[in-house]
Scaffold this motif. Structure first.
Motif, PDB file in Angstrom:
ATOM      1  N   VAL A  66      -3.150   0.556  -3.784  1.00  0.00           N
ATOM      2  CA  VAL A  66      -2.387  -0.687  -3.702  1.00  0.00           C
ATOM      3  C   VAL A  66      -1.618  -0.860  -5.006  1.00  0.00           C
ATOM      4  O   VAL A  66      -2.173  -0.689  -6.093  1.00  0.00           O
ATOM      5  N   GLN A  77       0.857  -1.185   0.000  1.00  0.00           N
ATOM      6  CA  GLN A  77       0.000   0.000   0.000  1.00  0.00           C
ATOM      7  C   GLN A  77       0.893   1.235   0.000  1.00  0.00           C
ATOM      8  O   GLN A  77       1.865   1.318   0.760  1.00  0.00           O
ATOM      9  N   LYS A 103      -2.570   5.451  -0.153  1.00  0.00           N
ATOM     10  CA  LYS A 103      -3.473   4.359   0.194  1.00  0.00           C
ATOM     11  C   LYS A 103      -3.877   3.468  -0.980  1.00  0.00           C
ATOM     12  O   LYS A 103      -4.602   2.512  -0.797  1.00  0.00           O
TER      13      LYS A 103
END
Length: 113
Positions: A29, A14, A27
């Motif tokens: 991925v 992340q 945030k």
């Protein structure tokens, strides 16, 4: 005798900061393919003097390499004179289930800001 191939398996991380925004917002991925090689313009996870970074790797015509953050508030890092090793290349990004794929072995210099 069997060999462990797990070192070749993709893994996800992340993104924790805004250094690679807007392409990779905090945030989101990212999916990494373990590799020590990539084309100029690839997004990489790289260890530089003991610090792990997520940046775009750029090579100029003379072969000089630098790490470029996409957010201009962060500095570009020249790799000459450093102890560095590419740990992997980003092959996918996921933002709230919207997936984008990247080709880390093709020249992508047009992706840099």
């Amino acid at each position: 005798m069997t060999q462990d191939c797990s070192y070749n398996e993709l893994y996800a991380l992340q993104v924790l900061d805004d250094s690679m925004e807007p392409e990779f917002p905090a945030k989101c991925v990212i999916v990494i393919e373990p590799s020590e090689v990539c084309a100029s313009g690839a997004y990489v996870i790289i260890n530089v003097d003991g610090e792990r970074l997520f940046r775009q790797l750029m090579r100029d015509d003379s072969g000089q390499e630098q790490l470029v953050p996409l957010n201009p508030q962060y500095p570009t890092t020249a790799l000459a004179g450093t102890n560095h090793k590419i740990e992997g290349v980003i092959v996918q990004r996921n933002i709230r289930r919207k997936i984008k794929h990247y080709k880390p072995y093709e020249h992508n210099s047009h992706l840099a800001n």
